[in-house]
Motif scaffolding. Structure first.
Motif, short mmCIF file in Angstrom:
data_model
loop_
_atom_site.label_atom_id
_atom_site.label_comp_id
_atom_site.label_asym_id
_atom_site.label_seq_id
_atom_site.Cartn_x
_atom_site.Cartn_y
_atom_site.Cartn_z
N SER A 22 11.28 -1.27 -2.92
CA SER A 22 10.50 -1.21 -4.15
C SER A 22 11.35 -0.74 -5.32
N GLU A 23 12.23 0.24 -5.06
CA GLU A 23 13.10 0.73 -6.13
C GLU A 23 14.00 -0.37 -6.68
N CYS A 24 14.57 -1.17 -5.79
CA CYS A 24 15.52 -2.17 -6.27
C CYS A 24 14.83 -3.31 -7.01
N LEU A 25 13.51 -3.43 -6.87
CA LEU A 25 12.76 -4.46 -7.60
C LEU A 25 12.15 -3.92 -8.88
N ASN A 26 12.47 -2.65 -9.20
CA ASN A 26 11.95 -2.02 -10.43
C ASN A 26 13.08 -1.28 -11.12
N SER A 27 14.09 -2.03 -11.55
CA SER A 27 15.27 -1.44 -12.16
C SER A 27 15.61 -2.17 -13.45
N ASP A 28 16.62 -1.68 -14.13
CA ASP A 28 17.08 -2.36 -15.35
C ASP A 28 17.68 -3.72 -15.04
N ASP A 29 18.23 -3.88 -13.84
CA ASP A 29 18.86 -5.14 -13.46
C ASP A 29 17.86 -6.16 -12.92
N LEU A 30 16.83 -5.69 -12.28
CA LEU A 30 15.87 -6.60 -11.65
C LEU A 30 14.49 -5.99 -11.66
N SER A 31 13.55 -6.65 -12.33
CA SER A 31 12.17 -6.17 -12.40
C SER A 31 11.24 -7.37 -12.22
N LEU A 32 10.61 -7.45 -11.05
CA LEU A 32 9.78 -8.60 -10.70
C LEU A 32 8.30 -8.25 -10.71
N CYS A 33 7.49 -9.21 -11.14
CA CYS A 33 6.03 -9.07 -11.09
C CYS A 33 5.44 -10.30 -10.42
N ILE A 34 4.32 -10.11 -9.75
CA ILE A 34 3.58 -11.21 -9.14
C ILE A 34 2.32 -11.43 -9.95
N LEU A 35 2.06 -12.69 -10.33
CA LEU A 35 0.86 -13.03 -11.08
C LEU A 35 -0.01 -13.93 -10.21
N GLY A 36 -1.14 -13.39 -9.75
CA GLY A 36 -2.09 -14.16 -8.95
C GLY A 36 -3.20 -14.69 -9.83
N VAL A 37 -3.48 -16.00 -9.75
CA VAL A 37 -4.45 -16.66 -10.62
C VAL A 37 -5.62 -17.17 -9.79
N ALA A 38 -6.83 -16.82 -10.22
CA ALA A 38 -8.05 -17.30 -9.56
C ALA A 38 -8.93 -18.00 -10.59
N GLU A 39 -9.29 -19.25 -10.32
CA GLU A 39 -10.09 -20.04 -11.27
C GLU A 39 -11.56 -20.03 -10.84
N SER A 40 -12.41 -19.65 -11.77
CA SER A 40 -13.85 -19.55 -11.50
C SER A 40 -14.56 -20.86 -11.85
N GLU A 41 -15.56 -21.20 -11.02
CA GLU A 41 -16.35 -22.41 -11.28
C GLU A 41 -17.42 -22.19 -12.34
N VAL A 42 -17.71 -20.92 -12.64
CA VAL A 42 -18.75 -20.59 -13.62
C VAL A 42 -18.15 -19.68 -14.69
N PRO A 43 -18.77 -19.66 -15.89
CA PRO A 43 -18.27 -18.74 -16.93
C PRO A 43 -18.26 -17.31 -16.43
N ILE A 44 -17.26 -16.55 -16.84
CA ILE A 44 -17.05 -15.21 -16.30
C ILE A 44 -17.92 -14.18 -17.01
N ASP A 45 -18.69 -13.48 -16.20
CA ASP A 45 -19.47 -12.33 -16.68
C ASP A 45 -18.63 -11.09 -16.38
N VAL A 46 -17.99 -10.56 -17.43
CA VAL A 46 -17.02 -9.48 -17.24
C VAL A 46 -17.64 -8.25 -16.58
N ASP A 47 -18.80 -7.81 -17.09
CA ASP A 47 -19.44 -6.62 -16.53
C ASP A 47 -19.75 -6.79 -15.05
N LYS A 48 -20.11 -8.00 -14.68
CA LYS A 48 -20.50 -8.26 -13.30
C LYS A 48 -19.30 -8.22 -12.35
#
Length: 464
Positions: A22-48
């Motif tokens: 984890s340390e080597c993936l969070n440094s000045d030389d290398l910093s990686l993030c994962i972006l997971g995307v989920a597509e909804s079939e209905v408009p999103i109700d944020v509070d819900k």
């Protein structure tokens, strides 16, 4: 509802050491993030949707309610109280646009947040809620989580713990088995002596070739590798293509390969077609793919509860170097060779201890030279390859969150020092290949077209 970690903890000055990976993936030389995307079939109700997110996500692992503390040249986790609303971002786009226009806004937004650095003053994750419709979704959720929290297996597992089965939320999600080596294991038992000898030589060869490629050589510039300094800080353009998992399984069965072998071979052939179309004077230059291997000693996908029970949360992966087959002008292309090349090297790596010995060597490097040295080394491994492939197994059933059915899921990675990456994930009998390419250098639409052509030709030639 299963409870993985208690959300009621005592907060003080106690620090928990961060793992070397984890340390080597969070440094000045290398910093990686994962972006997971989920597509909804209905408009999103944020509070819900925030109700199950608040109750489920923070229970998965203490990293989701810990900040990074840098002390004495090392990184530590410190538990904090999480203000959930600080991690939720709801962007505003212009009103009254078409789904096609909103799709472009979403693509630009995804490219932007991929480059944004997560602040270490709060836990290293965010949830972006896009309430605008695109041609493929009524609304979209984007989970951005730092790789220091865990690898794709862990992060997507956390997301799957929030998303429940649409048909019956009380039932667990099921995943296709990725254990396809039972016959090979039986053969290995019968040939244990030869297996040990083979494993020894494979180990020596894999470690030597990996170190030589990383330290002295590297792929030359090509249609898929710009060689630009600090390419990880440049915008990426993301597109995706979806294939039938049944068709891929038919090819797999016909060739005696695995799904992963077929997917890698298809990507290799697609890159070959793309290179021929883009390069005016194509050179017979070498191209190497980095294929990520999940090193957890598990047979197939395990549930989040089992992963935590076996202390498998975190970063447990290694790289396999796979050189792409090359052809000179006029030479006949053997489509199956792309798959067999992937199959041969992946099989050899599974029969080698190099993956585990490399882990030991990196630990020794970390002990003697510190995590920054390990980070530089991992950065060089990635930067010297042409592209990387990361393959995850998704659920077979449709998922939903707070009565929001999810039509599609996919992921990508930001911060990689490469012009091109291929994240791959299956969901509901479909396999999605994401193309994340350096903006202005990789023609993502043309590459997607080449991937479709590669899939079509491989299926036709194999199943004819």
């Amino acid at each position: 509802m299963a409870t993985y970690q208690s959300n009621f903890v005592e907060f003080g000055d106690e620090l928990k050491p961060m793992s070397l990976s984890s340390e080597c993936l969070n440094s000045d030389d290398l910093s990686l993030c994962i972006l997971g995307v989920a597509e909804s079939e209905v408009p999103i109700d944020v509070d819900k949707i925030l109700v199950p997110l608040k109750t489920d996500l923070l229970r998965v692992n203490t990293g989701f309610h810990s900040i990074v503390v840098r002390k004495n040249g090392k990184q530590w986790w410190k538990l904090v109280k999480v203000r959930f609303e600080d991690h939720v971002v709801i962007p505003t786009f212009p009103h009254g646009l078409s789904p096609e226009s909103y799709s472009q806004y979403f693509d630009d937004y995804l490219s932007k947040i991929a480059l944004d650095k997560l602040p270490e003053t709060r836990p290293l994750w965010e949830l972006h809620v896009i309430k605008y419709p695109t041609p493929t979704a009524a609304g979209t959720l984007v989970f951005k989580m730092h790789h220091a929290l865990g690898d794709g297996f862990s992060i997507m597992g956390a997301i799957f713990s929030v998303l429940k089965r649409a048909d019956n939320p009380s039932l667990p999600l099921t995943f296709p088995s990725v254990s396809t080596r039972s016959e090979e294991k039986r053969n290995n038992i019968c040939k244990s002596g030869l297996s040990l000898i083979s494993r020894f030589f494979n180990t020596v060869f894999d470690i030597a070739s990996s170190m030589v490629h990383t330290a002295w050589f590297g792929d030359s510039r090509s249609a898929v590798r710009s060689g630009t300094h600090l390419v990880e800080r440049l915008p990426m353009e993301t597109t995706r293509i979806t294939f039938s998992l049944d068709d891929i399984r038919q090819v797999k069965s016909k060739l005696g390969a695995s799904v992963n072998d077929v997917v890698c071979g298809m990507i290799f052939y697609g890159v070959h077609l793309y290179t021929k179309m883009v390069e005016k004077n194509p050179k017979n230059s070498s191209k190497t793919a980095l294929v990520l291997l999940n090193t957890r000693m598990l047979s197939g996908y395990q549930s989040l509860e089992e992963m935590l029970k076996n202390d498998m949360w975190g970063n447990h992966f290694a790289f396999m170097h796979i050189p792409l087959p090359s052809y000179s002008d006029g030479q006949k292309v053997d489509l199956k060779r792309f798959i067999f090349k992937a199959r041969k090297i992946i099989k050899r790596n599974r029969n080698s201890m190099a993956v585990y010995l490399n882990g030991i060597l990196l630990s020794l490097m970390g002990n003697f030279k510190g995590s920054e040295a390990v980070s530089k080394y991992v950065h060089s491994i990635m930067a010297n390859a042409s592209f990387s492939i990361s393959n995850l197994v998704g659920p077979m059933e449709k998922m939903a969150i707070a009565e929001h059915p999810i039509s599609s899921i996919y992921f990508t990675v930001s911060g990689a020092p490469q012009s091109l990456i291929f994240p791959v994930i299956s969901y509901m009998g479909k396999l999605t290949i994401v193309i994340s390419g350096e903006k202005g250098f990789i023609d993502s639409q043309l590459l997607a077209s080449c991937m479709n052509e590669a899939f079509k030709k491989i299926v036709e030639e194999t199943l004819k």
